[in-house]
Design a protein around this motif. Structure first.
Motif, PDB file in Angstrom:
ATOM      1  N   THR A  25      -9.409   8.554  13.721  1.00 16.49           N
ATOM      2  CA  THR A  25      -9.978   9.441  14.737  1.00 16.49           C
ATOM      3  C   THR A  25      -9.150   9.433  16.016  1.00 16.49           C
ATOM      4  N   ASN A  26      -8.300   8.424  16.195  1.00 17.44           N
ATOM      5  CA  ASN A  26      -7.553   8.299  17.443  1.00 17.44           C
ATOM      6  C   ASN A  26      -6.273   7.493  17.238  1.00 17.44           C
ATOM      7  N   PRO A  27      -5.302   7.647  18.143  1.00 21.05           N
ATOM      8  CA  PRO A  27      -4.033   6.926  17.997  1.00 21.05           C
ATOM      9  C   PRO A  27      -4.125   5.442  18.360  1.00 21.05           C
ATOM     10  N   GLN A  28      -5.128   5.060  19.120  1.00 25.40           N
ATOM     11  CA  GLN A  28      -5.262   3.661  19.513  1.00 25.40           C
ATOM     12  C   GLN A  28      -5.478   2.756  18.303  1.00 25.40           C
ATOM     13  N   MET A  59       0.850  -1.178   0.000  1.00 23.21           N
ATOM     14  CA  MET A  59       0.000   0.000   0.000  1.00 23.21           C
ATOM     15  C   MET A  59       0.895   1.240   0.000  1.00 23.21           C
ATOM     16  N   ASN A  60       0.655   2.122  -0.925  1.00 22.73           N
ATOM     17  CA  ASN A  60       1.452   3.335  -1.094  1.00 22.73           C
ATOM     18  C   ASN A  60       0.835   4.465  -0.259  1.00 22.73           C
ATOM     19  N   ILE A  61       1.202   4.534   1.020  1.00 17.92           N
ATOM     20  CA  ILE A  61       0.629   5.511   1.943  1.00 17.92           C
ATOM     21  C   ILE A  61       1.406   6.823   1.827  1.00 17.92           C
ATOM     22  N   GLN A  62       0.714   7.852   1.365  1.00 17.29           N
ATOM     23  CA  GLN A  62       1.317   9.175   1.234  1.00 17.29           C
ATOM     24  C   GLN A  62       1.180   9.985   2.516  1.00 17.29           C
ATOM     25  N   LEU A  63       0.100   9.724   3.269  1.00 15.94           N
ATOM     26  CA  LEU A  63      -0.144  10.451   4.514  1.00 15.94           C
ATOM     27  C   LEU A  63      -0.999   9.587   5.425  1.00 15.94           C
ATOM     28  N   ALA A  64      -0.584   9.470   6.670  1.00 17.75           N
ATOM     29  CA  ALA A  64      -1.401   8.874   7.727  1.00 17.75           C
ATOM     30  C   ALA A  64      -1.676  10.013   8.703  1.00 17.75           C
ATOM     31  N   ARG A  65      -2.947  10.288   8.945  1.00 17.38           N
ATOM     32  CA  ARG A  65      -3.327  11.476   9.717  1.00 17.38           C
ATOM     33  C   ARG A  65      -4.378  11.118  10.758  1.00 17.38           C
ATOM     34  N   ILE A  66      -4.177  11.620  11.965  1.00 18.64           N
ATOM     35  CA  ILE A  66      -5.187  11.518  13.006  1.00 18.64           C
ATOM     36  C   ILE A  66      -5.881  12.868  13.062  1.00 18.64           C
ATOM     37  N   ASP A  67      -7.170  12.851  12.762  1.00 16.66           N
ATOM     38  CA  ASP A  67      -7.968  14.072  12.765  1.00 16.66           C
ATOM     39  C   ASP A  67      -9.408  13.630  12.963  1.00 16.66           C
ATOM     40  N   ASP A  68      -9.961  13.859  14.138  1.00 15.69           N
ATOM     41  CA  ASP A  68     -11.291  13.319  14.411  1.00 15.69           C
ATOM     42  C   ASP A  68     -12.405  13.986  13.595  1.00 15.69           C
TER      43      ASP A  68
END
Length: 161
Positions: free
Chosen positions: A84-87, A1-10
């Motif tokens: 939505t969360n780091p967990q 999987m070509n992940i360009q951005l992993a973002r936590i933002d609820d």
């Protein structure tokens, strides 16, 4: 999987994600990863409709993402993962997923959380998850939009409690 951005933002898919982050990263697919959101048909539909033109959006459970992570299904796509969360990120990392950097864009304030910036609030469970991710060598940076200066989350957490 070509992940360009992993973002936590609820807030998940909203103006900053739909415009600034998709343009900056060049993604053509946004995958919202949340067990809670995946079970809510209306919210799921609204998020899929909120994707900007030319960008597909999916909403999946944490388990579903783990099961398709190694699949060739998304091999040619540039992906943005939204959490939505780091967990949930911890579960993926423990399941063998590789993520090198996580952008924290917004975690709203609620009872039991402490504000560490004007747009990021954490509780003890969040802090434990972030510390786990940091110990796994994952860079944790706080930025609302790409043009913001990167702030390293672990520096902010030194002041927690």
């Amino acid at each position: 999987m070509n992940i360009q951005l992993a973002r936590i933002d609820d807030r998940l898919i909203h103006g900053q994600v739909a415009t600034a982050w998709t343009k900056e990263t060049g993604v053509n697919r946004i995958i919202v990863v949340s067990d809670e959101v995946a079970k809510d048909p209306l919210r799921k539909f609204m998020l899929q409709e909120a994707a900007p033109p030319g960008v597909k959006a999916n909403v999946v459970t944490v388990g579903k993402l783990l099961s398709i992570y190694q699949s060739a299904l998304f091999k040619e796509e540039k992906i943005m993962l939204l959490f939505t969360n780091p967990q949930d990120v911890v579960v993926l990392i423990q399941g063998g997923m590789k993520i090198s950097t996580i952008n924290i864009g917004g975690m709203h304030f609620m009872t039991g959380k402490k504000m560490i910036t004007n747009f990021v609030s954490v509780n003890d469970a969040d802090v434990m998850a972030f510390r786990y991710l940091n110990h796994r060598g994952i860079t944790l940076e706080v930025r609302k939009v790409p043009s913001d200066r990167k702030i390293f989350l672990m520096d902010l957490l030194k002041k927690y409690k």
